[in-house]
Design a protein around this motif. Structure first.
Motif, PDB file in Angstrom:
ATOM      1  N   CYS A  80      20.113 100.061 -72.704  1.00 57.91           N
ATOM      2  CA  CYS A  80      20.080  99.286 -71.454  1.00 57.91           C
ATOM      3  C   CYS A  80      19.946  97.797 -71.748  1.00 57.91           C
ATOM      4  O   CYS A  80      20.581  96.953 -71.089  1.00 57.91           O
ATOM      5  CB  CYS A  80      18.919  99.749 -70.578  1.00 57.91           C
ATOM      6  N   ASP A  90      26.352  91.983 -70.208  1.00 57.33           N
ATOM      7  CA  ASP A  90      26.698  91.607 -68.833  1.00 57.33           C
ATOM      8  C   ASP A  90      26.308  90.156 -68.572  1.00 57.33           C
ATOM      9  O   ASP A  90      27.058  89.389 -67.952  1.00 57.33           O
ATOM     10  CB  ASP A  90      25.991  92.547 -67.858  1.00 57.33           C
ATOM     11  N   THR A 105      25.016 105.771 -66.025  1.00 55.36           N
ATOM     12  CA  THR A 105      24.665 104.694 -66.967  1.00 55.36           C
ATOM     13  C   THR A 105      24.997 105.110 -68.397  1.00 55.36           C
ATOM     14  O   THR A 105      25.439 104.275 -69.201  1.00 55.36           O
ATOM     15  CB  THR A 105      23.170 104.338 -66.834  1.00 55.36           C
ATOM     16  N   THR A 153      27.409  91.726 -63.124  1.00 57.72           N
ATOM     17  CA  THR A 153      27.809  92.979 -62.482  1.00 57.72           C
ATOM     18  C   THR A 153      26.614  93.876 -62.207  1.00 57.72           C
ATOM     19  O   THR A 153      26.495  94.452 -61.138  1.00 57.72           O
ATOM     20  CB  THR A 153      28.828  93.730 -63.365  1.00 57.72           C
ATOM     21  N   SER A 154      25.743  94.007 -63.172  1.00 57.03           N
ATOM     22  CA  SER A 154      24.615  94.939 -63.061  1.00 57.03           C
ATOM     23  C   SER A 154      23.356  94.231 -62.585  1.00 57.03           C
ATOM     24  O   SER A 154      23.207  93.013 -62.738  1.00 57.03           O
ATOM     25  CB  SER A 154      24.345  95.592 -64.419  1.00 57.03           C
ATOM     26  N   ILE A 171      26.768 100.901 -64.180  1.00 55.93           N
ATOM     27  CA  ILE A 171      25.467 100.638 -64.804  1.00 55.93           C
ATOM     28  C   ILE A 171      24.382 100.579 -63.729  1.00 55.93           C
ATOM     29  O   ILE A 171      24.499  99.853 -62.743  1.00 55.93           O
ATOM     30  CB  ILE A 171      25.476  99.316 -65.589  1.00 55.93           C
ATOM     31  N   HIS A 172      23.333 101.361 -63.914  1.00 62.72           N
ATOM     32  CA  HIS A 172      22.176 101.331 -63.018  1.00 62.72           C
ATOM     33  C   HIS A 172      20.943 100.905 -63.822  1.00 62.72           C
ATOM     34  O   HIS A 172      20.887 101.109 -65.041  1.00 62.72           O
ATOM     35  CB  HIS A 172      21.920 102.704 -62.405  1.00 62.72           C
ATOM     36  N   ASP A 173      19.990 100.336 -63.135  1.00 61.83           N
ATOM     37  CA  ASP A 173      18.725  99.983 -63.790  1.00 61.83           C
ATOM     38  C   ASP A 173      17.855 101.242 -63.829  1.00 61.83           C
ATOM     39  O   ASP A 173      17.179 101.574 -62.846  1.00 61.83           O
ATOM     40  CB  ASP A 173      18.023  98.863 -63.039  1.00 61.83           C
TER      41      ASP A 173
END
Length: 528
Positions: free
Chosen positions: A266, A273, A94, A23-24, A67-69
């Motif tokens: 993270c 994930d 996030t 997903t992420s 979720i973002h990096d």
């Protein structure tokens, strides 16, 4: 692990499928970097993650949305840099995801010891989350309530804008001015409110010219009555920008102080994930977790090549390592020999990557230190090498490196040269591999190798079944029986005259004909 085998066995296509299940972007990154491990404990642990995720997917799925990096943003703040307002929203979303994942596993009723432990280690930074939430709204804009000063400034901007609007409305509705207007509207030039005035009435309408139309017939004039109000707004906008920068600087410093915790969170989310991506891929492939060993034992039931359509591919049974460590597969071209060999190789790589494989439950597979392969047309035009020379160079390199706990896949061993010499070379190569003790699967057309496999301990014949009536391979792998060439039977069914077939049978060596008859008898017994 030998790197060239990844291309030969199309491992990258499995990785692409796995990436699509994540997903992420951070989960996709872990999938992209996935490589097989030769450490049995690590493989078992990675497979247990896939199993744990698969058990959960039966009834529910974790909330990976949002979720973002944010790792690069965290690095910026740790260097003392200030992040933008829209980036602040990525961090906030996030952090929401961190909270949701932690809650999901805390409330999860299914036994999930590893993931619950991971989720437990996610640190919820409630105060920081609330402060960011007070600054940025769901559209990525700064809230008026981000600070008392910002609220005051924006209130004054709106008040000045209302006064300007009232003033301009009065001008636009004044009957004395109607003939001056090119259009009865208010527009903006240089961030200041202006009215379009006809060129010929410039002197009759007091104000500051900010622009003119391309034809020159229209001037955009700021009425003198709102100049001071426009000046006020311009100063307030400067004050607003300065206050926004101050707010972002303060919150960036607070984020920087929590960088380690956020980075750890993270990493946990990415691992979760990734684990569920493996489980989703297993579900898509109808794959299961095999029993693992490091003794070279392979016993795969109803194995399917994972890149072929599961509705069309014929499952095969592959056995290796118990009683023999070398398997010699024979049979007609397009009969599935190479596919059978590639199926084994790719399933080994997948297993050692912690992925489930499309086999029947209870299947066994070994962990190998290295997987080597010499498959396909290796002709090298650049190096002026024939197919035989290219294959032989590859095999020489493999023989110089292969060890007891490795797997080797050899396609058409000894081919590309004089059949008698090629068969002799193939036998000597196989003998050397048997001395080393490496697990080997080889394909061949040579009858001498079929006889060789009967006369040697530690090597077993196998063939891909061929239906003489339909002239089609069934693609089933039969272990214990070498494949006959079936050339006469195939030619007869294709219409070659009995006279020519009879003459061919007279010309063929008696021992070869007898050998082919034995092979046909053995194969027929297998089918009964």
């Amino acid at each position: 692990m030998n790197q060239s085998v990844f291309k030969t066995l199309e491992y990258a296509k499995i990785i692409t499928m796995l990436q699509n299940m994540a997903t992420s972007s951070m989960g996709k990154e872990l999938a992209e970097k996935l490589l097989p491990s030769s450490d049995i404990d690590e493989v078992i642990e990675n497979l247990s993650h896939t199993q744990e995720a698969s058990n959960i997917l039966i009834s529910s799925e974790p909330p990976f949305g949002g979720i973002h990096d944010i790792r690069s943003l965290l690095k910026k703040t740790s260097l003392g840099l200030v992040i933008e307002i829209n980036s602040l929203l990525d961090i906030l979303n996030t952090m929401y995801a961190m909270r949701n994942l932690k809650k999901f596993f805390k409330e999860l009723e299914i036994d999930s010891p590893q993931f619950k432990e991971w989720a437990k280690s996610i640190e919820i930074l409630g105060q920081l989350e609330r402060e960011i939430d007070n600054i940025v709204d769901e559209h990525g804009s700064m809230r008026d309530s981000a600070s008392v000063e910002l609220m005051r400034i924006r209130r004054e901007i709106k008040s000045s804008q209302r006064r300007i609007k009232t003033n301009l409305d009065g001008i636009l509705k004044n009957p004395d001015y109607q003939k001056y207007f090119q259009d009865n509207i208010v527009t903006i030039r240089d961030e200041r409110y202006v009215i379009p005035i006809k060129q010929e009435y410039r002197q009759q309408f007091p104000g500051v010219v900010h622009d003119q139309s391309s034809s020159g017939s229209t001037l955009f004039i700021e009425p003198m009555s709102i100049v001071d109000l426009n000046n006020d707004i311009k100063q307030l906008v400067i004050d607003e920008k300065r206050e926004i920068e101050r707010i972002l600087k303060v919150i960036s410093e607070k984020i920087a102080r929590n960088t380690d915790s956020l980075l750890h969170n993270c990493e946990i989310m990415a691992q979760l994930d990734f684990a569920f991506a493996k489980a989703k891929l297993a579900r898509k492939m109808h794959a299961t977790m095999p029993e693992i060993n490091d003794e070279g034992i392979v016993n795969l039931a109803k194995a399917r090549h994972p890149l072929l359509n599961k509705d069309n591919v014929v499952p095969i049974d592959i056995r290796l390592g118990e009683g023999y460590r070398t398997l010699l597969i024979t049979g007609p071209n397009t009969g599935g020999k190479t596919v059978s060999m590639k199926t084994l190789g790719l399933l080994v790589l997948m297993t050692q990557s912690g992925l489930f494989i499309p086999v029947q439950s209870g299947s066994k597979i070994s962990i190998f230190q290295n997987v080597y392969a010499d498959i396909g047309d290796e002709q090298s035009i650049e190096q002026s090498l024939s197919t035989f020379s290219a294959h032989m160079r590859n095999i020489v390199n493999i023989l110089n490196n292969i060890e007891h706990d490795d797997l080797l896949l050899l396609d058409e061993v000894g081919s590309g040269t004089d059949p008698e010499e090629g068969a002799a070379l193939a036998m000597s190569i196989l003998e050397r591999l048997m001395e080393i003790g490496a697990c080997t699967v080889a394909t061949t057309h040579y009858n001498e190798l079929k006889t060789f496999a009967y006369s040697k301990e530690g090597i077993e014949n196998a063939c891909v079944e061929f239906d003489i009536k339909s002239l089609r391979p069934t693609y089933r792998l039969l272990i214990g029986t070498p494949g006959a060439s079936n050339a006469f039977a195939i030619s007869k069914r294709l219409g070659l005259s009995d006279t020519l077939i009879l003459r061919a049978q007279q010309l063929i060596k008696a021992d070869h004909a007898q050998f082919e008859n034995v092979l046909n008898t053995l194969e027929n017994e297998k089918l009964m």
